[in-house]
Design a protein around this motif. Sequence first.
Motif, PDB file in Angstrom:
ATOM      1  N   ALA A 143       0.821  -1.220   0.000  1.00  0.00           N
ATOM      2  CA  ALA A 143       0.000   0.000   0.000  1.00  0.00           C
ATOM      3  C   ALA A 143       0.850   1.263   0.000  1.00  0.00           C
ATOM      4  CB  ALA A 143      -0.942   0.004   1.198  1.00  0.00           C
ATOM      5  N   THR A 145       2.833   2.281  -2.053  1.00  0.00           N
ATOM      6  CA  THR A 145       2.842   2.884  -3.397  1.00  0.00           C
ATOM      7  C   THR A 145       1.586   3.706  -3.656  1.00  0.00           C
ATOM      8  OG1 THR A 145       1.824   0.950  -4.440  1.00  0.00           O
ATOM      9  CG2 THR A 145       4.251   1.002  -4.322  1.00  0.00           C
ATOM     10  N   ARG A 146       0.609   3.609  -2.781  1.00  0.00           N
ATOM     11  CA  ARG A 146      -0.639   4.348  -2.938  1.00  0.00           C
ATOM     12  C   ARG A 146      -0.728   5.568  -2.016  1.00  0.00           C
ATOM     13  NH1 ARG A 146      -5.343   2.896  -5.837  1.00  0.00           N
ATOM     14  NH2 ARG A 146      -4.825   1.224  -7.228  1.00  0.00           N
ATOM     15  N   ARG A 148      -0.221   9.281  -1.202  1.00  0.00           N
ATOM     16  CA  ARG A 148      -0.108  10.494  -1.998  1.00  0.00           C
ATOM     17  C   ARG A 148      -0.048  11.717  -1.082  1.00  0.00           C
ATOM     18  NH1 ARG A 148       0.161   6.783  -5.108  1.00  0.00           N
ATOM     19  NH2 ARG A 148      -1.344   6.165  -6.683  1.00  0.00           N
ATOM     20  N   ASP A 161      -4.428   6.539  -1.274  1.00  0.00           N
ATOM     21  CA  ASP A 161      -5.316   6.564  -2.440  1.00  0.00           C
ATOM     22  C   ASP A 161      -5.916   5.174  -2.635  1.00  0.00           C
ATOM     23  OD1 ASP A 161      -6.617   6.769  -4.848  1.00  0.00           O
ATOM     24  OD2 ASP A 161      -4.870   7.448  -5.972  1.00  0.00           O
ATOM     25  N   GLY A 166      -6.305   4.773  -8.918  1.00  0.00           N
ATOM     26  CA  GLY A 166      -5.118   5.228  -8.207  1.00  0.00           C
ATOM     27  C   GLY A 166      -4.655   6.606  -8.629  1.00  0.00           C
TER      28      GLY A 166
END
Length: 187
Positions: A143, A145-146, A148, A161, A166
């Motif tokens: 997660a 990488t999500r 923001r 996100d 995404g």
Amino acid sequence: MPMADTFRQGAGRLCLDFTRTLRARGTDHAVEELTDGPALSAWVGQCGPVAPVPGSVVPEPIVRDAQQLREAVYALVEAARSAGGPEAAGEAPRERVNQAATRTVPVPALSDSGELRWYANDPVTGTLALVARDALELVTSPAVTRIRACADPSCNALFLDLSRPGRRRWCSMDSCGNRAKKQRRRA
């Protein structure tokens, strides 16, 4: 000091909601929301599973520890978002989050009426331990990488996100997103 129910939530993770207690981070108009014991108690009461006992006093060292934990969580999350990964945060933030995660957390129990209730001898430090554990889990999960940062340069709040494509840009469509839409219309 913010009153109960004025702290921003909705970042998708407890640890990210906690980092939002420094509003407008990185700007000239940053605002510290965890100014004192009553403010920290109010945040725990709003965002944690166990509200502090009314009238209980949170000592100043605990408030400073909470602020330092927030900054360590933020540094850890920002490092995890970078190419360097969470280890790029350095030893001090990692150790502060690791140490906070060792504290006793609130525990769930089923009441006689069949409701889930949470209990903690110290709701404040217990909730801070949950924040630390949530941060450790988040920065070591896919997660990461999500995560923001809000596209509003006067906000910069972090959020997870969870949208299918995404591509979410705003920490909240109700505030930052609507403000950006209004600015585009005026232009």
